[in-house]
Design an enzyme around this catalytic site. Structure first.
Site, PDB file in Angstrom:
ATOM      1  N   ARG A  46       0.846  -1.187   0.000  1.00  0.00           N
ATOM      2  CA  ARG A  46       0.000   0.000   0.000  1.00  0.00           C
ATOM      3  C   ARG A  46       0.882   1.238   0.000  1.00  0.00           C
ATOM      4  O   ARG A  46       2.005   1.210   0.481  1.00  0.00           O
ATOM      5  CB  ARG A  46      -0.959   0.024   1.193  1.00  0.00           C
ATOM      6  CG  ARG A  46      -0.311   0.226   2.565  1.00  0.00           C
ATOM      7  CD  ARG A  46      -0.173   1.682   2.958  1.00  0.00           C
ATOM      8  NE  ARG A  46       0.166   1.800   4.381  1.00  0.00           N
ATOM      9  CZ  ARG A  46       1.081   2.642   4.884  1.00  0.00           C
ATOM     10  NH1 ARG A  46       1.791   3.405   4.070  1.00  0.00           N
ATOM     11  NH2 ARG A  46       1.316   2.701   6.186  1.00  0.00           N
TER      12      ARG A  46
ATOM     13  N   GLU B  23      -6.550   7.549   7.495  1.00  0.00           N
ATOM     14  CA  GLU B  23      -5.473   8.332   8.130  1.00  0.00           C
ATOM     15  C   GLU B  23      -4.853   9.324   7.135  1.00  0.00           C
ATOM     16  O   GLU B  23      -4.287  10.349   7.510  1.00  0.00           O
ATOM     17  CB  GLU B  23      -4.384   7.411   8.675  1.00  0.00           C
ATOM     18  CG  GLU B  23      -3.247   8.191   9.339  1.00  0.00           C
ATOM     19  CD  GLU B  23      -2.191   7.317   9.979  1.00  0.00           C
ATOM     20  OE1 GLU B  23      -2.544   6.391  10.713  1.00  0.00           O
ATOM     21  OE2 GLU B  23      -1.003   7.570   9.725  1.00  0.00           O
TER      22      GLU B  23
ATOM     23  N   ARG C 141      -5.424   5.684   0.777  1.00  0.00           N
ATOM     24  CA  ARG C 141      -4.553   4.524   0.993  1.00  0.00           C
ATOM     25  C   ARG C 141      -4.798   3.616  -0.210  1.00  0.00           C
ATOM     26  O   ARG C 141      -5.915   3.101  -0.351  1.00  0.00           O
ATOM     27  CB  ARG C 141      -4.875   3.813   2.305  1.00  0.00           C
ATOM     28  CG  ARG C 141      -4.483   4.605   3.578  1.00  0.00           C
ATOM     29  CD  ARG C 141      -2.982   4.711   3.694  1.00  0.00           C
ATOM     30  NE  ARG C 141      -2.498   5.515   4.792  1.00  0.00           N
ATOM     31  CZ  ARG C 141      -2.070   5.006   5.955  1.00  0.00           C
ATOM     32  NH1 ARG C 141      -2.152   3.722   6.190  1.00  0.00           N
ATOM     33  NH2 ARG C 141      -1.573   5.814   6.892  1.00  0.00           N
TER      34      ARG C 141
ATOM     35  N   CYS D 170       1.196  11.024   9.231  1.00  0.00           N
ATOM     36  CA  CYS D 170       2.176  10.586  10.231  1.00  0.00           C
ATOM     37  C   CYS D 170       3.582  10.634   9.611  1.00  0.00           C
ATOM     38  O   CYS D 170       3.781  10.110   8.509  1.00  0.00           O
ATOM     39  CB  CYS D 170       1.861   9.175  10.690  1.00  0.00           C
ATOM     40  SG  CYS D 170       3.053   8.573  11.886  1.00  0.00           S
TER      41      CYS D 170
ATOM     42  N   THR E  59       5.966   8.833  10.015  1.00  0.00           N
ATOM     43  CA  THR E  59       6.550   7.507   9.751  1.00  0.00           C
ATOM     44  C   THR E  59       6.255   7.028   8.333  1.00  0.00           C
ATOM     45  O   THR E  59       6.852   6.074   7.867  1.00  0.00           O
ATOM     46  CB  THR E  59       5.975   6.453  10.718  1.00  0.00           C
ATOM     47  OG1 THR E  59       4.547   6.368  10.488  1.00  0.00           O
ATOM     48  CG2 THR E  59       6.264   6.797  12.159  1.00  0.00           C
TER      49      THR E  59
ATOM     50  N   ARG F 261       4.045   0.666   2.400  1.00  0.00           N
ATOM     51  CA  ARG F 261       4.252  -0.468   3.290  1.00  0.00           C
ATOM     52  C   ARG F 261       3.976  -1.720   2.475  1.00  0.00           C
ATOM     53  O   ARG F 261       2.874  -1.878   1.931  1.00  0.00           O
ATOM     54  CB  ARG F 261       3.329  -0.427   4.513  1.00  0.00           C
ATOM     55  CG  ARG F 261       3.740  -1.403   5.590  1.00  0.00           C
ATOM     56  CD  ARG F 261       3.007  -1.130   6.898  1.00  0.00           C
ATOM     57  NE  ARG F 261       1.785  -1.879   6.994  1.00  0.00           N
ATOM     58  CZ  ARG F 261       1.754  -3.162   7.386  1.00  0.00           C
ATOM     59  NH1 ARG F 261       2.859  -3.803   7.668  1.00  0.00           N
ATOM     60  NH2 ARG F 261       0.607  -3.789   7.457  1.00  0.00           N
TER      61      ARG F 261
ATOM     62  N   ARG G 219       4.249  -7.193  12.828  1.00  0.00           N
ATOM     63  CA  ARG G 219       2.997  -6.772  13.461  1.00  0.00           C
ATOM     64  C   ARG G 219       2.076  -7.984  13.559  1.00  0.00           C
ATOM     65  O   ARG G 219       2.318  -9.012  12.929  1.00  0.00           O
ATOM     66  CB  ARG G 219       2.260  -5.744  12.577  1.00  0.00           C
ATOM     67  CG  ARG G 219       2.982  -4.438  12.347  1.00  0.00           C
ATOM     68  CD  ARG G 219       2.161  -3.557  11.414  1.00  0.00           C
ATOM     69  NE  ARG G 219       2.794  -2.233  11.256  1.00  0.00           N
ATOM     70  CZ  ARG G 219       2.180  -1.198  10.693  1.00  0.00           C
ATOM     71  NH1 ARG G 219       0.948  -1.324  10.233  1.00  0.00           N
ATOM     72  NH2 ARG G 219       2.792  -0.032  10.567  1.00  0.00           N
TER      73      ARG G 219
ATOM     74  N   GLU H  72      -1.381  -2.463  13.051  1.00  0.00           N
ATOM     75  CA  GLU H  72      -0.306  -2.098  13.980  1.00  0.00           C
ATOM     76  C   GLU H  72      -0.800  -2.178  15.438  1.00  0.00           C
ATOM     77  O   GLU H  72      -1.978  -2.053  15.721  1.00  0.00           O
ATOM     78  CB  GLU H  72       0.175  -0.689  13.680  1.00  0.00           C
ATOM     79  CG  GLU H  72      -0.861   0.369  13.891  1.00  0.00           C
ATOM     80  CD  GLU H  72      -0.277   1.724  13.526  1.00  0.00           C
ATOM     81  OE1 GLU H  72      -0.967   2.448  12.825  1.00  0.00           O
ATOM     82  OE2 GLU H  72       0.842   2.037  13.941  1.00  0.00           O
TER      83      GLU H  72
HETATM   84  N1  DAR Z   1       0.194   5.408  16.790  1.00  0.00           N
HETATM   85  C1  DAR Z   1       0.991   6.588  16.501  1.00  0.00           C
HETATM   86  C2  DAR Z   1       1.501   6.562  15.058  1.00  0.00           C
HETATM   87  C3  DAR Z   1       2.519   5.463  14.773  1.00  0.00           C
HETATM   88  C4  DAR Z   1       2.699   5.100  13.311  1.00  0.00           C
HETATM   89  N2  DAR Z   1       1.435   4.493  12.777  1.00  0.00           N
HETATM   90  C5  DAR Z   1       0.615   5.132  11.936  1.00  0.00           C
HETATM   91  N3  DAR Z   1       0.885   6.298  11.435  1.00  0.00           N
HETATM   92  N4  DAR Z   1      -0.533   4.564  11.610  1.00  0.00           N
HETATM   93  C6  DAR Z   1       2.145   6.661  17.509  1.00  0.00           C
HETATM   94  O1  DAR Z   1       2.689   7.743  17.711  1.00  0.00           O
HETATM   95  O2  DAR Z   1       2.459   5.613  18.061  1.00  0.00           O
END
Ligand code: DAR
Length: 342
Positions: free
Chosen positions: A112, A211, A215, A257, A259, A266, A295, A300
């Site tokens: 994705r 999010e 996606r 985010c 990340t 991903r 995971r 996650e």
């Molecule tokens: N749960 C948030 C974001 C972590 C990365 N996961 C995402 N973006 N879906 C944290 O600060 O742990």
């Protein structure tokens, strides 16, 4: 002007935003706003309210990455383990053999990418009106997909709970965001202007206004990670003809985010590892050696169930999509070899 009060993160929090946000940095950044009015206080709400946050900060728009670069840059460099200048190369398709044609280990492969539309605030800061405009723009672009990816879009608004649950059970819907996304503001007005596009064969899907604005997902119940990736590239190429995505030279594709920036990709497999499940240290060594992450199959922060692991790439920034796929292919092949040798 109101006196600045330095935010208090939970004493147990190990979020990167807590590690890098000093009082001096807070004093510099707290008075600032992006052109859409997004502030640092809004960006760190999730990390303040969720002591188990790993990152703890979200971007409200593309400009957040420059307005709040003093806090986002160190977090990005820490998470993605990148140094110096970062290049962004376009993906080219791959031709890798399926990893597990006998389906002895791998249950499914999925790739994705996250994308946000240029010129719109990101989901934690977007207005209801703009969220609806995002849904309309994506719905129009979907109609122009090539024949092999054609399908239908299903908005969630107006669904009764039993209809929503039925779609969730069939993986034709996504639920309201988790508590991290909730604290960031991503769940506002759910399920308005949210929905999923699915191709007829259900191997190509687009989540709208989760999010991130999009996606874009390619998946199938096989180990043909290369074929799954190439399908994603084809869909992405077509969507890119009609949609402009938030991108900058420094960080590539920009996401809610930090990340997920860069390739915002991903790529992973769901894989059953009955023996390695009992050899966690060995599995962790293998996963780390190939810069992968583990995971649960529920997404996650979920637990591994019945020895089935979700193994995917950790690095998304400073690496091209093709390399991500090649690294995943090499790493999962090594993990399967280790499982066989136990
Ligand atoms: N749960 C948030 C974001 C972590 C990365 N996961 C995402 N973006 N879906 C944290 O600060 O742990």
């Amino acid at each position: 002007m109101q006196p600045l009060i330095f935010p208090t993160f939970h004493s147990n929090s190990r979020a990167l935003v807590k590690q890098y946000l000093t009082p001096a940095l807070y004093e510099e950044l707290a008075p600032l706003k992006t052109h859409t009015g997004f502030t640092l206080d809004a960006a760190i709400q999730s990390g303040l309210k969720n002591p188990d946050s790993s990152i703890g900060i979200y971007a409200g728009d593309a400009q957040s990455y420059s307005t709040f670069s003093s806090i986002l840059d160190p977090i990005i460099h820490a998470y993605h383990a990148v140094e110096g200048s970062i290049e962004h190369r376009p993906v080219d398709k791959t031709l890798l053999a399926p990893l597990d044609p006998d389906k002895a280990f791998i249950l499914s492969s999925r790739v994705r990418v996250a994308r946000n539309l240029k010129g719109f605030s990101f989901p934690c800061h977007i207005t209801g009106q703009d969220r609806s405009r995002v849904e309309s723009l994506v719905s129009e672009a979907i109609k122009k997909l090539p024949r092999n990816l054609l399908g239908s879009y299903r908005g969630f608004k107006g669904l009764v709970p039993s209809q929503m649950q039925d779609l969730l059970n069939r993986k034709q819907a996504f639920p309201k965001g988790d508590r991290f996304q909730d604290a960031a503001g991503i769940n506002r007005n759910f399920p308005d202007s949210r929905g999923i596009f699915a191709s007829l064969d259900k191997k190509f899907m687009i989540w709208v206004n989760e999010e991130d604005h999009l996606r874009i997902i390619s998946m199938e119940s096989s180990s043909d990670i290369s074929g799954v990736f190439n399908r994603l590239c084809s869909g992405l190429d077509h969507l890119s003809n009609w949609l402009d995505f938030a991108f900058n030279k420094k960080y590539g594709f920009l996401t809610s985010c930090p990340t997920n920036i860069g390739t915002a990709m991903r790529a992973g497999v769901h894989i059953r590892l009955r023996k390695l499940e009992k050899k966690q240290a060995l599995l962790k060594r293998l996963v780390n050696r190939y810069n992968l992450q583990i995971r649960g199959t529920g997404g996650e922060k979920t637990l591994v169930d019945q020895g089935i692991f979700d193994i995917s790439n950790k690095q998304r920034l400073g690496i091209c999509g093709t390399r991500i796929i090649e690294n995943l292919h090499t790493g999962v092949a090594a993990i399967i070899e280790a499982e066989k040798n136990l």
